[in-house]
Write an enzyme that holds these catalytic residues in place. Structure first.
Site, PDB file in Angstrom:
ATOM      1  N   LYS A  45      -2.354  -1.748  -3.801  1.00 25.41           N
ATOM      2  CA  LYS A  45      -3.136  -0.451  -3.579  1.00 25.41           C
ATOM      3  C   LYS A  45      -2.075   0.644  -3.963  1.00 25.41           C
ATOM      4  O   LYS A  45      -1.439   1.426  -3.079  1.00 25.41           O
ATOM      5  CB  LYS A  45      -3.957  -0.210  -2.352  1.00 25.41           C
ATOM      6  CG  LYS A  45      -4.713   0.788  -2.154  1.00 25.41           C
ATOM      7  CD  LYS A  45      -5.203   0.598  -0.950  1.00 25.41           C
ATOM      8  CE  LYS A  45      -5.457   1.922  -0.718  1.00 25.41           C
ATOM      9  NZ  LYS A  45      -6.307   1.650   0.223  1.00 25.41           N
ATOM     10  N   LYS A 105       0.898  -1.178   0.027  1.00 26.86           N
ATOM     11  CA  LYS A 105       0.067  -0.315  -0.103  1.00 26.86           C
ATOM     12  C   LYS A 105       0.948   1.236  -0.060  1.00 26.86           C
ATOM     13  O   LYS A 105       1.594   1.619   1.410  1.00 26.86           O
ATOM     14  CB  LYS A 105      -1.310  -0.104   1.431  1.00 26.86           C
ATOM     15  CG  LYS A 105      -1.916   0.729   1.006  1.00 26.86           C
ATOM     16  CD  LYS A 105      -2.972   1.256   2.526  1.00 26.86           C
ATOM     17  CE  LYS A 105      -3.674   2.062   2.548  1.00 26.86           C
ATOM     18  NZ  LYS A 105      -4.975   2.497   3.494  1.00 26.86           N
TER      19      LYS A 105
END
Ligand code: PBG
Length: 326
Positions: free
Chosen positions: A251, A197
């Site tokens: 992400k 992330k």
């Protein structure tokens, strides 16, 4: 060699293009994120995310019903917590009757296993400073945060959540959460780790939606990844697999197709692309303003699959699933 090889031959007709098609998207590839808030009879549009709404638990059920109808396998719930329930330690996350636990219980009571429910594990919806964990001396304290994340995980597991998705990026939390799930007899709860992330500019509309933007005084760069790195993402993913993740998230997705592709080549684990709020709003606004045709959404989804993603978390999930059904 040319002219023996003419790659255009197979491109000439629709039937032929379909015959050689390498990648597909179906409803089963899609995870729908849903924003929930307190109250009754709420369906509130999110200004930063056109056509995305917040739901109270009662109106949420209609949405879930529709998701099941269009064969979406799972929803990811994101709560907007009232300001008066936020504090330094995010203690509302541990309340057995908090918004997210009540929503999960209600969905599971009404729909059982017809749909999977994913809950974020992170404190940012609950903290007064908007960070994902406990702040000490201006830094999110890794080990203190993990202790609370374990409690939050057990709380959400108890409510009936099927998949826990730690999105906080603390080191070692997957292993510790897995250990406590095993110990507490939640052996089949899946861990969908936000393994790679990035500290991204593309989360803006989401933070506006859940009200964490205005709270956040600094940035999340001391825990989320630097977007200049890719080898580090593979180390993160490798660690989380060893610690007991069942699936991993990359992400954002659209500007990180290289990471999805490398992760797919390196690891034998399901990879989920998170098509984040900034990516959504950018494309959605362009479509609304007739700058892009609607098929751009399909092209973007296929790019995630082509890169190697097994599934996609996307705010386009419902409208895509409706179309795929026709
Ligand atoms: C927070 C969280 C974020 C998103 C999902 N969970 C934002 C953040 O890290 O600040 C972003 C999702 C999106 O932009 O669509 N734990």
């Amino acid at each position: 060699m040319f002219p023996n090889t003419r790659l255009r031959r197979t491109r000439m007709h629709d039937w032929s293009r379909r015959l050689i098609q390498e990648n597909y998207i179906s409803s089963s590839d899609l995870i729908l994120p849903i924003f929930i808030k307190e109250g009754k009879n709420v369906i509130e549009e999110i200004k930063s995310m056109p056509d995305v709404y917040k739901y109270s638990i009662d109106t949420l059920k209609k949405k879930i019903k529709e998701a099941i109808k269009y064969k979406i396998p799972a929803v990811a719930l994101f709560p907007e917590i009232n300001n008066n329930k936020k504090n330094e330690t995010g203690s509302e996350a541990l309340n057995k009757n908090n918004l997210i636990c009540n929503a999960v219980r209600e969905i599971k009571r009404s729909f059982g296993n017809s749909i999977g429910v994913i809950c974020d594990v992170a404190l940012d919806p609950y903290t007064s400073h908007g960070h994902d964990g406990i702040v000490k001396k201006n830094i999110v304290d890794n080990d203190e945060t993990i202790k609370i994340l374990i409690e939050q995980s057990l709380n959400q597991a108890e409510a009936g959540c099927d998949i826990l998705a730690p999105s906080d990026m603390m080191d070692g939390r997957i292993g510790e959460i897995r250990k406590s799930l095993e110990k507490n007899n939640y052996k089949n709860i899946q861990l969908l780790s936000y393994a790679a992330k990035y500290a991204s500019n593309f989360y803006g509309p989401f933070r506006n939606a859940v009200g964490s933007q205005s709270k956040l005084k600094s940035d999340k760069k001391n825990y989320q990844m630097d977007f200049k790195n890719s080898n580090e993402a593979l180390r993160e993913i490798g660690m989380d697999i060893n610690e007991g993740a069942d699936m991993v998230i990359v992400k954002p997705a659209l500007t990180y197709l290289d990471i999805i592709s490398k992760a797919k080549q390196e690891f034998n684990i399901p990879i989920v692309a998170y098509n984040v709020s900034g990516e959504y709003s950018m494309i959605k606004n362009a479509i609304k303003n007739n700058i892009l045709p609607e098929d751009a959404v399909n092209e973007m989804m296929i790019s995630f699959k082509r890169a190697g993603a097994n599934s996609v978390i996307t705010y386009f999930a419902m409208e895509l699933a409706r179309k795929l059904d026709n």
